[in-house]
Write an enzyme that holds these catalytic residues in place. Structure first.
Site, PDB file in Angstrom:
ATOM      1  CG  PHE A 122      -7.672   1.302  -6.424  1.00  0.00           C
ATOM      2  CD1 PHE A 122      -6.524   1.278  -6.780  1.00  0.00           C
ATOM      3  CD2 PHE A 122      -7.618   0.372  -5.073  1.00  0.00           C
ATOM      4  CE1 PHE A 122      -5.646   2.595  -5.454  1.00  0.00           C
ATOM      5  CE2 PHE A 122      -6.678   0.901  -4.268  1.00  0.00           C
ATOM      6  CZ  PHE A 122      -5.659   1.585  -4.316  1.00  0.00           C
ATOM      7  CD  GLN A 235     -11.712  -5.631   0.948  1.00  0.00           C
ATOM      8  OE1 GLN A 235     -11.235  -4.817   1.245  1.00  0.00           O
ATOM      9  NE2 GLN A 235     -12.398  -5.849  -0.507  1.00  0.00           N
ATOM     10  CG  HIS A 237      -5.699  -5.593   1.053  1.00  0.00           C
ATOM     11  ND1 HIS A 237      -4.632  -5.913  -0.520  1.00  0.00           N
ATOM     12  CD2 HIS A 237      -5.949  -4.674   0.202  1.00  0.00           C
ATOM     13  CE1 HIS A 237      -4.798  -4.728  -0.768  1.00  0.00           C
ATOM     14  NE2 HIS A 237      -5.022  -4.402  -0.653  1.00  0.00           N
ATOM     15  CG  LEU A 251      -2.657  -3.438   2.307  1.00  0.00           C
ATOM     16  CD1 LEU A 251      -3.587  -4.577   2.726  1.00  0.00           C
ATOM     17  CD2 LEU A 251      -3.365  -2.373   2.602  1.00  0.00           C
ATOM     18  CD  GLU A 254      -7.421  -2.861  -4.574  1.00  0.00           C
ATOM     19  OE1 GLU A 254      -7.965  -3.345  -4.268  1.00  0.00           O
ATOM     20  OE2 GLU A 254      -7.726  -2.217  -6.081  1.00  0.00           O
ATOM     21  NE  ARG A 285      -8.692  -4.037  -2.045  1.00  0.00           N
ATOM     22  CZ  ARG A 285      -8.904  -2.805  -1.208  1.00  0.00           C
ATOM     23  NH1 ARG A 285      -9.654  -2.881  -0.070  1.00  0.00           N
ATOM     24  NH2 ARG A 285      -8.356  -1.712  -1.223  1.00  0.00           N
ATOM     25  CG  HIS A 350      -7.281  -4.486   4.013  1.00  0.00           C
ATOM     26  ND1 HIS A 350      -6.605  -3.709   4.616  1.00  0.00           N
ATOM     27  CD2 HIS A 350      -8.386  -4.225   3.470  1.00  0.00           C
ATOM     28  CE1 HIS A 350      -6.406  -2.621   4.710  1.00  0.00           C
ATOM     29  NE2 HIS A 350      -7.411  -2.472   3.059  1.00  0.00           N
ATOM     30  NE  ARG A 385     -12.770  -1.129   2.307  1.00  0.00           N
ATOM     31  CZ  ARG A 385     -11.650  -0.712   1.470  1.00  0.00           C
ATOM     32  NH1 ARG A 385     -11.321  -0.002   1.208  1.00  0.00           N
ATOM     33  NH2 ARG A 385     -10.761  -1.387   1.979  1.00  0.00           N
TER      34      ARG A 385
END
Ligand SMILES: Cc1cc2nc3c(=O)[nH]c(=O)nc-3n(C[C@H](O)[C@H](O)[C@H](O)COP(=O)(O)OP(=O)(O)OC[C@H]3O[C@@H](n4cnc5c(N)ncnc54)[C@H](O)[C@@H]3O)c2cc1C
Ligand code: SF4
Ligand code: SF4
Ligand code: FES
Lengths: 575, 251
Positions: A122, A235, A237, A251, A254, A285, A350, A385
């Site tokens: 990730f 955040q 995304h 969404l 990821e 991100r 997000h 994050r």
């Protein structure tokens, strides 16, 4: 206390039944105290159910070199060192145990060849670290916690919304709310209260978040006198759906990039080579979202204003097995077969890095007896994050919050609640029904989303932020005169009218904090201050209610002890 | 995409509560990619602010938005408007097997009480925590369930015969299967299946499988194997004995 109201009494009251709330409840119950859990939706439908990609824990099942130190370093680097180092340390060291425990409660993760929990790559994580179940990790997690909690005997109050925290002098005494079904009011008396209500994405127009994400817990805590911190860090995304318009914002996990998905612009260029040639699609991100946004702004976006994300070079079987819900989502909602061609993606609001300020060890807020965990709390993630760190956050700090809340409840006597607070709470809920005219809550919400989307988005500047503040002020005036039609029986318009108060409070905190932070760091990008500023790297923005008005104060970032500092020195030293 | 061929659609939505109600018509402008849930939201914002609808994820992941669209039980967030005949009104009714609270919102709390009857995951003592993908695969199918309760809604044992007292319903056979077939689970739920969940009442019509938005093979993969276990245990003592002697390795 007035006996006209339905009243429930618990040692520990938990507001929110997502991963954090349920983990807190299980822990508090294990301490032998009585626990109540309140949630706005049905049990098991909280946001956590939507999490897809995985849960980050340095278990070293795939990459043997991984350990908590690397996870700790990745988390701080991702958060641009604005993280609470102690939370990041606790998180990195405790996450593997929390995942194993979940498995022992019945969760079934994907496996490695030798029978261990499988882990995937990730963004921002040095090693393959995300334990997962295809792309429905959150469902597995919430179902496991929910079933365990119910069997252990937590009392769950579903479809019940808390609208105010009640206090006994300085300390917490319980909460006031209403049943969504009948609209009846209800009082919860409790020695400690844990807020696990999640984030605020519904204040933006393009968002991956559900209707529940209206920042309630943050607003409740703020109204009760608690501190909110680092609210500017929202955040976006990088990959939400952009087309067709009916699905905008949903969404695209990821995990698509984790499994090897490639981003291209309309000219076919793999543009991440320009922005982060080393990590490419697996950059953090904030970087990927800004990169896509920049491509679009500079005219290299797709037809519908996004970028292409392609996983079709992988075998179709593999894609369907590893990303089953993405496969169906695109096929059913956008007529795109992702095993054959690219998806069109763009940034979507997000996650909230900011939130209620808490103590690292106990998750206690600045009000005695009030605790917070999960997305509603601040500290672990700093300025940005990393994917997968939220699900582990819920378990690590949900558990800690439940433990400390139970201990607190055992130590203290039952609080008393004076009835004036309750009458006041009731009156503010009922007045919208009495107004002969006034705006509809839906219209105010739409304007709020428009303002936040265009003025407090990925790229910010002083002028926009000032304009946002003045629009928020007007919106607050309109919200104070909101009118609700119909009865109290399951009335979404009424529900939204109250949610508006939370959204406006939190949106103001975000905007004021963003205006104050004159630098660019993590998810906060100021076009007028594009560089990192060392002075700003040493302080947090704290928002607190003083004499009824929102006040900003600065607070120093906690100094990291030498042994942890050493971890960064070691790694950058030549080998 | 059927874009622009019909600029508007008519929704015929049930409005009412536990005391009764009637459908009401609303005209809704169409947007490409729109799903039925979007259309309902459009009605809420512009015409009927108190229209009661449940939803959370709008992505087919939470199972909140179940309703009967043109007579078929479905997730409204996964039902595209352009997949429906737009020259006629689209009817949207609440799930029939559950009592109406208001409009499209039904009282599904009964399901939560059924769940409590099922003994939780109980690992065999002393197991090593290793599992292999091939063993996990089969159970993962059942764990995909999003609790939309559409299968409960169509099962005639509940829908027509109202046997909520004796019968757990397909969702909870799926749930029991996920526990029974967990590679490391150590207790038997066959007695519960027979006596508390009434699995014998299921006559394998497969209506539940047809509506499952997660494509879980409810009947073939969960119910039939569970029925076999019940038969084995209660009606075939010899087989039971053989199993016991073999060390009760669960399959
Ligand atoms: C689509 C999507 C995919 C994601 N994927 C991942 C991933 O792969 N990995 C990862 O780590 N993170 C992921 N995240 C982020 C992560 O899912 C969330 O941050 C996390 O689930 C938040 O959990 P929580 O327990 O804090 O809150 P939630 O699970 O959102 O629960 C909040 C609870 O609070 C209740 N509540 C709210 N307000 C009130 C009120 N006023 N009164 C009563 N109850 C209230 C709600 O009903 C709900 O029960 C994803 C998020 C989204 C949206
Ligand atoms: S197969 Fe059994 S459980 Fe499924 S609908 Fe038919 S009777 Fe009900
Ligand atoms: S088994 Fe399928 S239809 Fe039944 S509740 Fe689960 S997801 Fe819905
Ligand atoms: S809203 Fe979640 S499944 Fe439809």
């Amino acid at each position: 206390m007035n006996s006209n109201y339905e009243t429930h009494e618990h040692d520990v009251l938990i507001i929110g039944a997502g991963g954090a709330g349920l983990r807190a409840a299980i822990e508090a119950l294990a301490q032998g105290v009585s626990v109540g859990v309140v949630c706005k939706s049905l049990l098991g439908k909280a946001h956590t159910v939507m999490a897809e990609g995985g849960i980050a824990a340095a278990m070293a099942n795939v990459d043997e070199a991984d350990d908590w130190r690397t996870h700790f370093r990745d988390t701080l680097r991702g958060g641009k060192f604005l993280n609470n180092w102690r939370m990041a340390q606790l998180h990195a060291t405790e996450a593997p145990e929390r995942v194993r425990e979940l498995e022992q409660w019945g969760a079934l993760f994907d496996r490695t060849e030798n029978g261990e929990i499988l882990q995937r790559a990730f963004g921002g994580h040095t090693f393959k670290r995300l334990c997962h179940v295809g792309d429905r990790t959150g469902l597995e997690m919430i179902r496991t916690l929910q079933d365990r909690g119910v069997h252990l005997g937590i009392d769950v109050y579903m479809e019940c919304t808390i609208t105010r925290l009640l206090k006994d002098g300085d300390r917490i005494a319980g909460a006031f709310g209403y049943w969504r079904e009948q609209g009846r009011f209800v009082i919860f008396k409790a020695k400690s209260v844990v807020i696990c209500t999640g984030g605020i994405g519904k204040a933006w127009k393009i968002t991956s978040n559900s209707w529940e994400y209206t920042g309630d817990g943050m607003a409740l805590a703020y109204d009760a006198g608690a501190e909110l911190m680092d609210m500017e860090f929202v955040q976006f995304h990088p990959t939400g759906m952009v087309w067709p318009p009916g699905v905008q914002g949903i969404l695209v996990t990821e995990a698509v990039r984790g499994e090897g998905g490639i981003l291209r612009n309309k000219d076919g260029e793999r543009f991440m080579e320009r922005y982060d040639p080393k990590k490419l699609e697996l950059s953090t991100r904030d970087v990927v979202a800004r990169s896509i946004y920049t491509e679009v702004r500079e005219g290299r976006g797709t037809e519908h204003g996004g970028a292409f994300l392609d996983i079709s070079h992988k075998p179709a079987d593999y894609v369907k097995r590893k990303l089953p819900s993405m496969y169906h989502q695109f096929l059913e909602l956008a007529d795109v077969d992702i095993t054959k061609g690219p998806m069109e993606v763009g940034p979507t609001c997000h996650y909230m890095m900011g939130g209620i300020r808490v103590d690292a060890e106990t998750a206690q807020a600045s009000i005695p007896g009030l605790f917070a965990a999960g997305e509603a709390a601040v500290g672990l993630h700093g300025a940005n994050r990393l994917g997968g760190n939220s699900l582990s956050d819920l378990l690590v700090f949900g558990r800690r919050a439940g433990l400390a809340a139970a201990e607190q409840a055992r130590r203290c006597a039952a609080p008393t609640i004076d009835s004036s607070q309750i009458q006041e709470a009731e009156r503010s809920m009922l007045t919208p029904f009495e107004r002969p005219d006034g705006d509809s809550p839906y219209a105010i919400h739409e304007d709020l989303q428009g303002a936040m989307q265009s003025l407090v988005g990925i790229f910010r500047n002083e002028e926009d932020l000032r304009q946002a503040l003045s629009q928020l002020e007007k919106l607050s005036e309109r919200a104070a005169r909101v009118r609700v039609e119909g009865s109290r029986l399951f009335n979404p318009g009424w529900h939204l009218a109250w949610d508006l108060h939370s959204m406006l409070t939190v949106a103001e905190a975000v905007t004021r904090s963003a205006l104050a932070r004159r630098e660019s760091r993590g998810a906060h990008s100021r076009i007028d201050y594009p560089a990192l500023d060392d002075a700003w790297g040493k302080k947090h923005n704290v928002v607190v209610k003083k004499a009824g008005t929102m006040t900003l104060v600065e607070s120093p970032v906690l100094e990291m002890p030498d042994d942890l500092k050493q971890l960064f020195a070691e790694e950058s030293a030549p080998k | 995409m059927a874009q622009g061929s019909f600029a508007e659609a008519t929704l015929r939505v049930f409005r009412g509560d536990s005391k009764g109600g009637a459908p009401a018509d609303y005209r809704v402008p169409l947007v490409p990619g729109m799903v039925v849930l979007d259309a309902l939201h459009s009605v809420q914002s512009h015409q009927a602010p108190d229209l009661a609808v449940r939803w959370n994820c709008k992505a087919g992941k939470c199972g909140s938005c179940s309703a009967e669209v043109n007579g078929r039980p479905r997730l409204t967030c996964k039902t595209r408007m352009d997949s429906l005949p737009l020259d006629q009104p689209i009817t949207i009714f609440p799930m029939k097997a559950f009592p109406v609270i208001k409009d499209l919102v039904t009282d599904v709390s009964w399901n939560f009480t059924v769940n409590k009857k099922i003994p939780p995951f109980s690992p065999r003592p002393g197991v090593a925590w290793k599992m292999y993908q091939r063993d996990v695969d089969r159970v993962q199918e059942f764990r995909k369930c999003i609790e939309c309760f559409l299968c409960q809604n169509v099962c005639h044992v509940l829908r027509e015969h109202g046997k909520q007292e004796q019968f757990g319903g397909p969702r909870f056979f799926v749930r029991t299967a996920s526990l029974e077939m967990h590679p490391l689970d150590g207790v038997s739920r066959t007695r519960v299946l027979k006596e508390n969940l009434g699995i014998g009442l299921c006559n394998i019509t497969k209506c539940c499988t047809e509506v499952c938005p997660e494509d879980i093979h409810i009947t073939d993969n969960a119910i039939i194997p569970l029925k076999e276990r019940v038969v084995d245990e209660f009606y075939d003592p010899l087989l039971m004995l053989v199993r016991k002697i073999r060390g009760a390795k669960k399959v």
